[in-house]
Design an enzyme around this catalytic site. Structure first.
Site, PDB file in Angstrom:
ATOM      1  CB  CYS A   4     -18.340 -51.191   5.894  1.00 47.51           C
ATOM      2  SG  CYS A   4     -19.531 -50.641   7.154  1.00 47.51           S
ATOM      3  CG  ASP A   6      27.170 -45.864  14.121  1.00 49.56           C
ATOM      4  OD1 ASP A   6      27.998 -45.007  14.446  1.00 49.56           O
ATOM      5  OD2 ASP A   6      27.250 -47.062  14.454  1.00 49.56           O
ATOM      6  CG  ASP A  44      24.954 -50.255  17.483  1.00 46.20           C
ATOM      7  OD1 ASP A  44      24.156 -49.511  18.070  1.00 46.20           O
ATOM      8  OD2 ASP A  44      26.152 -50.362  17.792  1.00 46.20           O
ATOM      9  CG  ASP A  64      24.296 -45.621  17.023  1.00 47.03           C
ATOM     10  OD1 ASP A  64      25.143 -44.769  17.336  1.00 47.03           O
ATOM     11  OD2 ASP A  64      24.550 -46.610  16.333  1.00 47.03           O
ATOM     12  CB  CYS A 123     -18.217 -52.177  11.029  1.00 49.58           C
ATOM     13  SG  CYS A 123     -19.606 -52.716  10.035  1.00 49.58           S
ATOM     14  CB  CYS A 165     -13.131 -78.159  50.615  1.00 52.16           C
ATOM     15  SG  CYS A 165     -11.812 -76.927  50.801  1.00 52.16           S
TER      16      CYS A 165
END
Length: 828
Positions: A18, A513, A714, A718, A21, A89
């Site tokens: 909920c 643009d 693009d 821009d 929580c 080791c």
């Protein structure tokens, strides 16, 4: 997960049921040192955590995991076993353990020298375990050893959720089977005389109540145990949640009934009733609600599932022994990979041998397969339709385009919109208020209620506790975001910032643009008009111009070079080259100084345009872009370049007008050209002949005049304008999706997606409002009813069982309402 400054971590969170929580889990995370900001999402069960500058991500992750576990909302931890080679080791053990523990997301690593294995615990990745495993294997390799996955089975998010759903399903049916006899004996006796006679003749009241006690206890402490395991500890910590309300309500009914059964002398004779049946039915109904909720929530993440389904598990990698099937996590940059007909490309790369056609519709939306040959780029997830290709892996793991797309979608689906703050404020006090209301209800009925007052008080207090569970509140916003952004992703619209989903709703002007956005970005040379006193022939002028433009990346430059190559003209050596921002260029080509650009460039150098000035205006009025060529300070020619308007542009602008929006065009092109194209397309406002920085000023002017502005460009040239706009929309190239300046990325070149994104934003926000209204209205209206305010007027009370059913259905309603967003038409 990295240790970069202000990095963002994505951590799964379990146990959320909920809005309360969510608030408590978020609060627990925010207490961790090194956390700058945290947002927990109930719908996708994920926490997005922004780190403070220079914070150690692994230290933060470990502390976050500990805090979440302490708060009762543990993160999802996975474990794998690695087979190691090269250890000799205890020092080797220490080195490997240290290397593994430094990997982002790792909680613990334990290495066994005897059997040369390592067990690693790590936080489940939102992108699946393959990414994390690759990092672990790489860490071992860098430590000087080798490793491979040992008997590992991938546990991705979808599988985990499906497993949880199946467990919930089994719990519900078990609870249903145990509750049915209790319901039959108790309620059947009240409404069906034959059942009443059968029960009364076959068993005593004590046996009847004893049977109900056994079956109800099995329901509550079997399938229903999940509510008490989570809800009671939360209650004792002073942070009650939805599970606490259910636990208190059902335990109160069960405990009261146990007293009536085993210690009847403790109660007034008028209050000796049992309420085992409501307790059992409430647990069963809430389990049913959660089952329906889990099933519905599973459908909200279909966009991610679809994208994940494009990822291959293995690839054919070239080795000394030929081609071998290798797990995706083992692929390295530089590997040579074979993709056969009918297979999907594994990772991003470049073709080094073969020719075929790839279905790239997942990126571009175009149904026609694209031809691929040597040196062409291929993208992971695309489908090979015919020939066999060999390609070199260039990007793997999280760097691939598909991984970036998945990351963008996940980030958007986990977004926390401004509207969510209202919900946070309400849920912060909601559960304590409900507990207080339940207590007030109990006391009022005890003091003023009719006999049996104790029974009536208990029933109504339980009804208040059950009806008030704030599940629907917590789900109202995130499920709509998940479905809305998922639908957008299916249509090639990626929200880099989830907030843009809300901001798009308020847009008043959409500014575009021109080159590469409204037009195809593939201009071609249309005319070469020599000046009256030109010194050079046309072919020589075109050769000089192309030689200079060859060093420019501008689309117009490529058009000039393409025209020269089409005529098979020889390009000449260029000694110097200078790009003049917003105006043109100057270059030294052989012994000649070549100047190419707009009229303002020539005027700035004191070069008269003569009779070509009028010609330039005439051609511009036809939508062509005029450029002047001067050689050695003398005007030589006028050339024009035209860029074809996209087929979808006119429809897109009409659709935007239909949404009540104004359309603007901001371009560095000549005024006559810009106005000609604007007139052709029905654009409302034109700003032409602007430098790159001038686009920012133009957007500011539009914002002051009209309000919120979206800018469509693009994503490269821009960038300042995209950042300045209220919402920056970048047109991706299909493979370039990581456009940092934009809020929204369009994977496809069809700009009708702009209108679709805005319409989808409007409908998603409307959907969120509907969900919030239902969630709040449900509680505001039904809590008083559950408390019994209608009893003095009409004698109406809300049964705890009906309260449980209503509470369960409220969450299902919210999710079902959000799922309607999946059916939005693209043209809408």
């Amino acid at each position: 997960m990295s240790s970069r400054a202000n990095a963002t971590l994505h951590i799964p969170v379990t146990g959320l049921s909920c809005a309360g929580c969510v608030r408590r889990a978020q609060s627990a995370i925010e207490q961790v040192e090194g956390v700058a900001e945290a947002a927990v999402n109930l719908a996708n069960e994920q926490a997005d955590i922004t780190l403070q500058h220079n914070a150690n991500s692994n230290s933060v992750i470990a502390n976050v995991a500990a805090q979440l576990k302490k708060a009762g909302y543990p993160t999802r931890v996975e474990e794998i076993q690695l087979s190691l080679n090269g250890m000799h080791c205890a020092s080797c053990v220490g080195k490997v353990e240290k290397a593994l523990r430094l990997v982002a997301g790792v909680l613990d690593a334990r290495v066994n020298l005897a059997n040369e294995t390592a067990r690693v615990e790590f936080i489940a990745s939102t992108q699946g375990a393959d990414v994390r495993i690759r990092d672990l294997l790489q860490a071992v390799k860098q430590a000087g050893y080798s490793a491979e996955v040992h008997e590992y089975q991938q546990q991705d998010q979808a599988h985990t959720k499906q497993k949880a759903y199946q467990q919930l399903k089994r719990s519900f049916w078990l609870a249903f089977a145990l509750t049915l006899p209790v319901f039959f004996v108790e309620m059947g006796s009240h409404f069906i005389p034959l059942i009443h006679q059968l029960v009364e003749s076959s068993m005593s009241l004590e046996v009847n109540w004893g049977l109900q006690f056994i079956l109800t206890s099995l329901v509550m402490f079997g399938p229903g145990l999940r509510f008490y395991k989570v809800g009671l500890p939360a209650l004792f910590r002073g942070t009650p949640d939805m599970n606490s309300l259910v636990a208190m309500g059902t335990l109160a009914a069960w405990a009261y009934s146990c007293v009536a059964l085993f210690f009847p002398e403790w109660l007034p004779s008028a209050s000796r009733f049992v309420y085992f049946e409501p307790a059992a039915v409430i647990v069963t109904l809430i389990l049913l609600g959660r089952l329906l909720e889990a099933r519905a929530k599973g459908r909200t993440g279909e966009a991610i599932k679809k994208l994940l389904g494009l990822q291959v598990k293995t690839a054919r990698v070239k080795s000394n022994n030929g081609f071998q099937d290798v797990s995706l996590s083992h692929i390295e940059i530089g590997d040579t990979i074979q993709v056969r007909p009918g297979e999907r490309v594994a990772v991003d790369g470049v073709v080094i041998e073969g020719e075929s056609h790839l279905d790239e519709s997942m990126l571009t939306g175009e149904p026609m397969p694209v031809r691929k040959t040597i040196n062409d780029k291929v993208v992971g997830g695309t489908l090979n339709t015919n020939g066999t290709l060999l390609y070199r892996a260039d990007k793997i793991g999280a760097d691939t385009v598909l991984a970036q797309i998945i990351q963008l979608v996940e980030r958007a689906q986990g977004a926390r919109l401004p509207v969510q703050h209202l919900v946070d404020k309400v849920t912060a006090v909601f559960v304590p208020v409900v507990l207080a209301l339940a207590l007030v209800t109990l006391l009022v009925w005890l003091m003023f209620g009719p006999e049996p007052a104790l029974t009536m008080a208990l029933v109504n207090a339980v009804a208040v506790l059950i009806i008030a569970c704030p599940c629907a509140m917590g789900l109202a916003t995130p499920v709509s975001i998940m479905v809305g952004t998922g639908r957008a992703a299916n249509d090639g619209i990626l929200f880099r910032k989830g907030e843009a989903l809300q901001q798009l709703r308020d847009i008043k002007v959409v500014a575009f643009d021109k080159t590469g956005t409204l037009t195809e970005g593939k201009p071609s040379l249309r005319r070469v008009v020599r000046a009256a006193h030109a010194q050079f022939p046309e072919t020589e002028l075109l050769s000089l111009a192309a030689s200079a433009e060859e060093h420019s990346e501008h689309p117009i430059a490529r058009a000039v070079v393409a025209a020269a190559k089409a005529q098979k003209l020889k390009l000449q050596p260029t000694l110097t080259f200078e790009q003049i921002s917003g105006m043109g260029l100057e270059a030294q080509v052989n012994a000649h100084t070549v100047l190419i650009g707009a009229a303002r460039l020539m005027q700035s150098r004191g070069i008269a345009l003569g009779n070509l000035e009028q010609s330039a205006d005439d051609f511009a009025s036809e939508g062509e872009t005029p450029l002047f060529i001067a050689v050695n300070g003398q005007l030589e020619a006028l050339i024009t370049v035209a860029d074809k308007v996209r087929e979808s542009t006119a429809i897109a602008i009409q659709t935007l007008h239909g949404l009540g929006l104004k359309v603007a065009m901001i371009t560095g092109d000549a005024k006559h050209t810009a106005h000609a194209i604007a007139k052709q397309l029905g654009i409302d406002h034109v700003v032409a002949e602007v430098m790159p920085n001038g686009k920012v000023d133009a957007i500011e002017a539009l914002q002051q005049a009209h309000g919120c502005v979206a800018f469509v460009g693009d994503g490269i040239n821009d960038a300042p304008a995209l950042a300045k706009a209220n919402v920056g929309i970048a047109i991706g190239s299909g493979t370039d999706v990581a456009i940092e300046s934009a809020d929204v990325v369009l994977m496809r070149s069809d700009i009708t997606s702009v209108a679709h994104a805005i319409a989808l934003s409007q409908k998603t926000m409307r959907n969120i409002k509907q969900n919030l209204f239902w969630a709040f209205a449900y509680n505001i209206l039904l809590i008083p009813v559950a408390a019994g305010v209608l009893y003095p007027i009409w004698g109406l009370l809300l049964s705890p069982m009906l309260a449980a059913g209503a509470m369960a259905l409220s969450s299902v309603f919210v999710i079902t309402n959000a799922l309607r967003l999946k059916d939005i038409n693209k043209e809408a």
